[in-house]
Design a protein around this motif. Structure first.
Motif, PDB file in Angstrom:
ATOM      1  N   SER A   1     -17.407 -25.392  -3.234  1.00 16.42           N
ATOM      2  CA  SER A   1     -18.083 -24.695  -2.133  1.00 16.42           C
ATOM      3  C   SER A   1     -19.532 -24.354  -2.503  1.00 16.42           C
ATOM      4  O   SER A   1     -20.429 -24.482  -1.676  1.00 16.42           O
ATOM      5  N   LYS A   2     -19.766 -23.942  -3.746  1.00 17.36           N
ATOM      6  CA  LYS A   2     -21.138 -23.641  -4.170  1.00 17.36           C
ATOM      7  C   LYS A   2     -21.977 -24.913  -4.225  1.00 17.36           C
ATOM      8  O   LYS A   2     -23.135 -24.918  -3.805  1.00 17.36           O
ATOM      9  N   ILE A   3     -21.411 -25.978  -4.729  1.00 18.85           N
ATOM     10  CA  ILE A   3     -22.133 -27.255  -4.790  1.00 18.85           C
ATOM     11  C   ILE A   3     -22.481 -27.723  -3.381  1.00 18.85           C
ATOM     12  O   ILE A   3     -23.620 -28.134  -3.116  1.00 18.85           O
ATOM     13  N   ASP A   4     -21.525 -27.643  -2.477  1.00 16.40           N
ATOM     14  CA  ASP A   4     -21.779 -28.049  -1.094  1.00 16.40           C
ATOM     15  C   ASP A   4     -22.857 -27.184  -0.446  1.00 16.40           C
ATOM     16  O   ASP A   4     -23.730 -27.689   0.267  1.00 16.40           O
ATOM     17  N   THR A   5     -22.804 -25.884  -0.696  1.00 11.23           N
ATOM     18  CA  THR A   5     -23.797 -24.972  -0.136  1.00 11.23           C
ATOM     19  C   THR A   5     -25.191 -25.322  -0.646  1.00 11.23           C
ATOM     20  O   THR A   5     -26.143 -25.412   0.136  1.00 11.23           O
ATOM     21  N   ILE A   6     -25.319 -25.542  -1.951  1.00 10.79           N
ATOM     22  CA  ILE A   6     -26.621 -25.897  -2.539  1.00 10.79           C
ATOM     23  C   ILE A   6     -27.086 -27.244  -2.022  1.00 10.79           C
ATOM     24  O   ILE A   6     -28.255 -27.411  -1.641  1.00 10.79           O
ATOM     25  N   ASP A   7     -26.200 -28.234  -1.996  1.00 10.60           N
ATOM     26  CA  ASP A   7     -26.577 -29.563  -1.513  1.00 10.60           C
ATOM     27  C   ASP A   7     -27.088 -29.507  -0.073  1.00 10.60           C
ATOM     28  O   ASP A   7     -28.099 -30.127   0.261  1.00 10.60           O
ATOM     29  N   ASN A   8     -26.389 -28.766   0.771  1.00  9.90           N
ATOM     30  CA  ASN A   8     -26.817 -28.633   2.172  1.00  9.90           C
ATOM     31  C   ASN A   8     -28.144 -27.889   2.277  1.00  9.90           C
ATOM     32  O   ASN A   8     -29.012 -28.268   3.061  1.00  9.90           O
ATOM     33  N   TYR A   9     -28.280 -26.832   1.508  1.00  5.48           N
ATOM     34  CA  TYR A   9     -29.524 -26.059   1.529  1.00  5.48           C
ATOM     35  C   TYR A   9     -30.694 -26.949   1.113  1.00  5.48           C
ATOM     36  O   TYR A   9     -31.728 -26.969   1.781  1.00  5.48           O
ATOM     37  N   LEU A  10     -30.530 -27.677   0.031  1.00  4.48           N
ATOM     38  CA  LEU A  10     -31.617 -28.530  -0.463  1.00  4.48           C
ATOM     39  C   LEU A  10     -31.922 -29.661   0.510  1.00  4.48           C
ATOM     40  O   LEU A  10     -33.088 -30.022   0.695  1.00  4.48           O
ATOM     41  N   LYS A  11     -30.890 -30.205   1.134  1.00  7.51           N
ATOM     42  CA  LYS A  11     -31.115 -31.270   2.114  1.00  7.51           C
ATOM     43  C   LYS A  11     -32.012 -30.771   3.246  1.00  7.51           C
ATOM     44  O   LYS A  11     -32.903 -31.482   3.705  1.00  7.51           O
TER      45      LYS A  11
ATOM     46  N   ASN B   1     -26.688 -15.859  -1.131  1.00  7.97           N
ATOM     47  CA  ASN B   1     -25.894 -14.746  -1.657  1.00  7.97           C
ATOM     48  C   ASN B   1     -25.070 -15.102  -2.893  1.00  7.97           C
ATOM     49  O   ASN B   1     -23.901 -14.722  -3.009  1.00  7.97           O
ATOM     50  N   PHE B   2     -25.683 -15.818  -3.836  1.00 10.77           N
ATOM     51  CA  PHE B   2     -24.959 -16.201  -5.045  1.00 10.77           C
ATOM     52  C   PHE B   2     -25.033 -15.135  -6.135  1.00 10.77           C
ATOM     53  O   PHE B   2     -24.040 -14.798  -6.750  1.00 10.77           O
ATOM     54  N   ILE B   3     -26.233 -14.629  -6.399  1.00 12.81           N
ATOM     55  CA  ILE B   3     -26.468 -13.711  -7.513  1.00 12.81           C
ATOM     56  C   ILE B   3     -27.489 -12.679  -7.037  1.00 12.81           C
ATOM     57  O   ILE B   3     -28.390 -13.008  -6.279  1.00 12.81           O
ATOM     58  N   ASN B   4     -27.364 -11.442  -7.528  1.00 13.23           N
ATOM     59  CA  ASN B   4     -28.383 -10.460  -7.153  1.00 13.23           C
ATOM     60  C   ASN B   4     -29.666 -10.722  -7.936  1.00 13.23           C
ATOM     61  O   ASN B   4     -29.663 -11.400  -8.970  1.00 13.23           O
ATOM     62  N   TYR B   5     -30.765 -10.194  -7.446  1.00 10.70           N
ATOM     63  CA  TYR B   5     -32.094 -10.490  -7.987  1.00 10.70           C
ATOM     64  C   TYR B   5     -32.208 -10.186  -9.480  1.00 10.70           C
ATOM     65  O   TYR B   5     -32.715 -10.998 -10.257  1.00 10.70           O
ATOM     66  N   PHE B   6     -31.774  -9.021  -9.902  1.00 13.45           N
ATOM     67  CA  PHE B   6     -31.963  -8.601 -11.290  1.00 13.45           C
ATOM     68  C   PHE B   6     -31.130  -9.439 -12.251  1.00 13.45           C
ATOM     69  O   PHE B   6     -31.598  -9.812 -13.332  1.00 13.45           O
ATOM     70  N   THR B   7     -29.918  -9.749 -11.855  1.00 20.57           N
ATOM     71  CA  THR B   7     -29.070 -10.607 -12.679  1.00 20.57           C
ATOM     72  C   THR B   7     -29.666 -12.007 -12.763  1.00 20.57           C
ATOM     73  O   THR B   7     -29.670 -12.624 -13.831  1.00 20.57           O
TER      74      THR B   7
ATOM     75  N   ILE C   1     -33.209 -30.665  -7.848  1.00 22.65           N
ATOM     76  CA  ILE C   1     -34.555 -30.699  -7.272  1.00 22.65           C
ATOM     77  C   ILE C   1     -35.449 -31.685  -8.011  1.00 22.65           C
ATOM     78  O   ILE C   1     -36.295 -32.332  -7.413  1.00 22.65           O
ATOM     79  N   LYS C   2     -35.274 -31.796  -9.314  1.00 24.15           N
ATOM     80  CA  LYS C   2     -36.032 -32.745 -10.145  1.00 24.15           C
ATOM     81  C   LYS C   2     -37.539 -32.481 -10.160  1.00 24.15           C
ATOM     82  O   LYS C   2     -38.321 -33.380 -10.398  1.00 24.15           O
ATOM     83  N   LEU C   3     -37.936 -31.275  -9.857  1.00 23.37           N
ATOM     84  CA  LEU C   3     -39.339 -30.871  -9.892  1.00 23.37           C
ATOM     85  C   LEU C   3     -39.427 -29.506 -10.558  1.00 23.37           C
ATOM     86  O   LEU C   3     -38.505 -28.705 -10.429  1.00 23.37           O
ATOM     87  N   PRO C   4     -40.531 -29.240 -11.220  1.00 22.84           N
ATOM     88  CA  PRO C   4     -40.711 -27.867 -11.703  1.00 22.84           C
ATOM     89  C   PRO C   4     -40.901 -26.947 -10.491  1.00 22.84           C
ATOM     90  O   PRO C   4     -41.716 -27.243  -9.626  1.00 22.84           O
ATOM     91  N   ILE C   5     -40.107 -25.887 -10.404  1.00 24.93           N
ATOM     92  CA  ILE C   5     -40.229 -24.985  -9.250  1.00 24.93           C
ATOM     93  C   ILE C   5     -40.453 -23.553  -9.724  1.00 24.93           C
ATOM     94  O   ILE C   5     -40.084 -23.177 -10.826  1.00 24.93           O
ATOM     95  N   SER C   6     -41.056 -22.783  -8.844  1.00 17.69           N
ATOM     96  CA  SER C   6     -41.415 -21.404  -9.181  1.00 17.69           C
ATOM     97  C   SER C   6     -40.198 -20.490  -9.163  1.00 17.69           C
ATOM     98  O   SER C   6     -39.161 -20.800  -8.571  1.00 17.69           O
ATOM     99  N   ASN C   7     -40.378 -19.350  -9.807  1.00 19.79           N
ATOM    100  CA  ASN C   7     -39.358 -18.314  -9.786  1.00 19.79           C
ATOM    101  C   ASN C   7     -39.069 -17.913  -8.342  1.00 19.79           C
ATOM    102  O   ASN C   7     -37.921 -17.682  -7.966  1.00 19.79           O
ATOM    103  N   ASN C   8     -40.103 -17.853  -7.502  1.00 15.68           N
ATOM    104  CA  ASN C   8     -39.911 -17.483  -6.095  1.00 15.68           C
ATOM    105  C   ASN C   8     -38.978 -18.462  -5.378  1.00 15.68           C
ATOM    106  O   ASN C   8     -38.141 -18.048  -4.584  1.00 15.68           O
ATOM    107  N   HIS C   9     -39.144 -19.758  -5.641  1.00 15.98           N
ATOM    108  CA  HIS C   9     -38.277 -20.745  -4.992  1.00 15.98           C
ATOM    109  C   HIS C   9     -36.824 -20.609  -5.443  1.00 15.98           C
ATOM    110  O   HIS C   9     -35.905 -20.644  -4.621  1.00 15.98           O
ATOM    111  N   ILE C  10     -36.633 -20.453  -6.751  1.00 11.49           N
ATOM    112  CA  ILE C  10     -35.263 -20.288  -7.255  1.00 11.49           C
ATOM    113  C   ILE C  10     -34.658 -19.032  -6.656  1.00 11.49           C
ATOM    114  O   ILE C  10     -33.512 -19.044  -6.187  1.00 11.49           O
ATOM    115  N   THR C  11     -35.435 -17.961  -6.664  1.00  8.57           N
ATOM    116  CA  THR C  11     -34.948 -16.691  -6.116  1.00  8.57           C
ATOM    117  C   THR C  11     -34.583 -16.839  -4.646  1.00  8.57           C
ATOM    118  O   THR C  11     -33.533 -16.358  -4.205  1.00  8.57           O
TER     119      THR C  11
END
Length: 174
Positions: free
Chosen positions: A90-100, A39-45, A22-32
């Motif tokens: 697969s995770k990299i592709d998922t993130i790349d597509n999501y960010l795109k 569906n990568f990680i549950n909220y508390f973890t 992302i190359k920007l400071p982002i909020s906890n809400n955005h990361i979450t």
């Protein structure tokens, strides 16, 4: 046990990958939002991992007038470059597509902030700000008399900052 350690390392690397991409400071809400929508990680973890990454100086928590944002550090980027190959394709592709598909909305939300503080019982200071490429376009502080007015101003600014900015500039110029 070993499987848990590998998963922990991969999940932390995934968070570093997202922040680096992302190359920007982002909020906890955005990361979450990014993590939970995919569906990568549950909220508390996730919150635990963010805290651990901050305490190990792989990411930093930037506090800008009460708005907390996360950003990858040089140390975090170095670790990511050394171990990025441990992330599944697969995770990299998922993130790349999501960010795109979502990067423009993320950037827009990062660039426009609205918050308020309570000075005393009937005195609220509303701070409305718009940034473009880390340059301040406008930074307004307004004193209002109620919590409702403060919340309304923040909501209007977040939902319509571009039009409001143009109106303010036109009023000041003409």
């Amino acid at each position: 046990m070993f499987e848990d350690t590998v998963e922990l390392a991969e999940n932390k690397l995934l968070l570093l990958y997202i922040l680096n991409k992302i190359k920007l400071p982002i909020s906890n809400n955005h990361i979450t939002q990014i993590i939970l929508e995919n569906n990568f990680i549950n909220y508390f973890t996730l919150q635990q991992y963010l805290t651990e990454l901050v305490s190990s100086s792989f990411i930093k928590d930037i506090d800008n007038s009460g708005n907390h944002r996360f950003m990858i550090t040089e140390k975090g980027a170095k670790v990511l470059s050394l171990f990025e190959n441990r992330l599944s394709n697969s995770k990299i592709d998922t993130i790349d597509n999501y960010l795109k598909n979502h990067i423009e909305n993320i950037k827009k939300e990062v660039a426009v902030t609205a918050n308020y503080t309570i000075e005393d019982k009937d005195n609220y200071i509303v701070n409305l700000k718009a940034l473009e490429n880390d340059s301040i376009l406008i930074d307004i502080k307004i004193n209002v008399g109620s919590n409702k007015q403060a919340k309304d101003l923040c909501q209007k600014w977040k939902s319509n900052s571009s039009e409001l900015y143009n109106k303010i500039i036109n009023l000041l110029i003409t």
